[in-house]
Design a protein around this motif. Structure first.
Motif, PDB file in Angstrom:
ATOM      1  N   ALA A 275       0.840  -1.201   0.000  1.00  0.00           N
ATOM      2  CA  ALA A 275       0.000   0.000   0.000  1.00  0.00           C
ATOM      3  C   ALA A 275       0.873   1.249   0.000  1.00  0.00           C
ATOM      4  CB  ALA A 275      -0.917   0.016   1.216  1.00  0.00           C
ATOM      5  N   PHE A 276       0.245   2.360  -0.375  1.00  0.00           N
ATOM      6  CA  PHE A 276       0.821   3.697  -0.240  1.00  0.00           C
ATOM      7  C   PHE A 276      -0.105   4.548   0.620  1.00  0.00           C
ATOM      8  CE2 PHE A 276       2.724   2.523  -4.394  1.00  0.00           C
ATOM      9  CZ  PHE A 276       4.054   2.868  -4.160  1.00  0.00           C
ATOM     10  N   GLU A 277       0.492   5.443   1.391  1.00  0.00           N
ATOM     11  CA  GLU A 277      -0.265   6.488   2.084  1.00  0.00           C
ATOM     12  C   GLU A 277       0.441   7.812   1.842  1.00  0.00           C
ATOM     13  OE1 GLU A 277      -0.007   4.882   6.020  1.00  0.00           O
ATOM     14  OE2 GLU A 277       1.638   6.213   6.604  1.00  0.00           O
ATOM     15  N   ALA A 278      -0.340   8.883   1.693  1.00  0.00           N
ATOM     16  CA  ALA A 278       0.246  10.191   1.398  1.00  0.00           C
ATOM     17  C   ALA A 278       1.090  10.706   2.548  1.00  0.00           C
ATOM     18  CB  ALA A 278      -0.861  11.192   1.070  1.00  0.00           C
ATOM     19  N   GLU A 279       0.612  10.506   3.771  1.00  0.00           N
ATOM     20  CA  GLU A 279       1.340  11.075   4.910  1.00  0.00           C
ATOM     21  C   GLU A 279       0.997  10.324   6.196  1.00  0.00           C
ATOM     22  OE1 GLU A 279       2.523  15.462   5.572  1.00  0.00           O
ATOM     23  OE2 GLU A 279       0.614  15.255   6.611  1.00  0.00           O
TER      24      GLU A 279
END
Length: 366
Positions: free
Chosen positions: A174-178
């Motif tokens: 997964a990716f998360e912005a911040e």
């Protein structure tokens, strides 16, 4: 006799085809290590081998620069922020280091969850904090520049696999912005700027596409109710709402279950992305220093908290697992893989892997 045979065959086929016959999804556990990009291959092997023995499936990592040669007692390779001096001018060292980490992690059956920025860096301040501060950063024009950062990360071409990160679903969970966006601004500010999270998720999803095999997650907040903002359930680009919580009142099954039901109703998933058991005898969510708990008392907390999260059907990542002995610095939730409490955490992770889950993540795990 023939008619009876066909009748039995039809019953068997209907059971196989019936949706109710599907296996209930299983949960999973993982860990955080924000400075994993700086680990040597030997340290990576130590960490990943221990995680594999615990059946941990995901390691969450950050991109924040590390300027020292030792962090949390771990000897590391230091590296710059992705944008060390100017917004939009990139030093890809941390991305290149994580290229090697993700390949090694994959060999142990582990994927990475990549946090693309953090409140910690913003408030340090990094270049975004210097240019925009911790308030204006989340408003209006800075976002076009931050979105460029997100696209740069997603389009980074892996140094050995020769594919951009947004195509590496076998390596990236997964990716998360911040990490913990807006956390220092308070609950009212977060509630007033919920759209920021959806807008950033939309940017990430626009590069990933709808069937990338990589999830978009929110990155958590201070506690359970603050982490699960109602507007995020209706944001099409958000796949998973991340929960961060350390208070005893949040780490009980009855507190978590209502949010599970909300997520299921909205077609979203939950991930308990950060939790920990304080090393000291202070309140669990106020852990700067104190007298060390006995190993048995801390192990009991680990088992109790993990059981509550797993019992609610939510997978979790522990904050943090170290490849070395924990030096017991302030805000000490860390557990080293040779520490006395590792066995308790390992057992809790193994239990999670065999427990029923409220959400099906199987397509995103190795």
């Amino acid at each position: 006799m023939l008619a009876r045979f066909f009748a039995l065959l039809c019953v068997a086929l209907s059971v196989v085809a019936s949706p109710t016959a599907r296996a209930t999804p299983k949960s999973f556990a993982g860990a955080n290590l924000y400075y994993a990009a700086g680990l040597s291959t030997s340290e990576q092997n130590t960490l990943f081998s221990a995680m594999k023995s615990a059946n941990m499936k995901v390691l969450r990592v950050w991109l924040d620069g590390q300027s020292t040669a030792t962090t949390k007692g771990t000897t590391i390779t230091s590296y710059n922020d992705l944008e060390p001096n100017t917004v939009g001018t990139y030093d890809d060292t941390v991305l290149n280091l994580l290229d090697a980490v993700m390949v090694n992690a994959h060999s142990y059956g582990i994927k990475l969850l990549i946090s693309m920025h953090s409140w910690n860096a913003l408030s340090r301040p990094d270049i975004y904090g210097q240019w925009y501060g911790t308030g204006y950063f989340y408003e209006q024009s800075p976002q076009q520049y931050f979105d460029n950062r997100l696209r740069h990360i997603l389009n980074h071409v892996h140094t050995t696999l020769n594919k951009p990160w947004h195509q590496l679903s076998q390596y990236i969970f997964a990716f998360e912005a911040e990490n913990e966006a807006m956390i220092g601004k308070g609950s009212d500010y977060i509630a007033a700027h919920r759209q920021w999270q959806c807008d950033r998720a939309t940017t990430i999803k626009s590069v990933l596409g709808s069937n990338s095999g990589i999830l978009v997650v929110t990155g958590g907040e201070s506690w359970l109710s603050e982490s699960v903002q109602p507007n995020w359930f209706s944001c099409a680009a958000i796949d998973v709402i991340s929960i961060h919580a350390y208070g005893n009142g949040d780490l009980v099954q009855s507190a978590i279950t209502p949010y599970v039901q909300q997520a299921q109703n909205a077609g979203k998933k939950l991930l308990f992305e950060e939790w920990g058991a304080c090393y000291f005898n202070t309140a669990n969510n106020n852990c700067p220093s104190g007298t060390a708990l006995s190993t048995s008392a801390r192990n009991s907390n680990i088992q109790s908290f993990a059981s509550a999260i797993t019992g609610a059907g939510v997978p979790w990542l522990y904050w943090q697992v170290l490849p070395n002995a924990d030096p017991h610095y302030g805000s000490d939730y860390e557990i080293g893989v040779t520490d006395p409490s590792w066995s308790a955490l390992k057992s809790a992770a193994q239990t999670a892997a065999t427990s029923n889950a409220a959400f099906d993540f199987s397509a995103y795990l190795l």
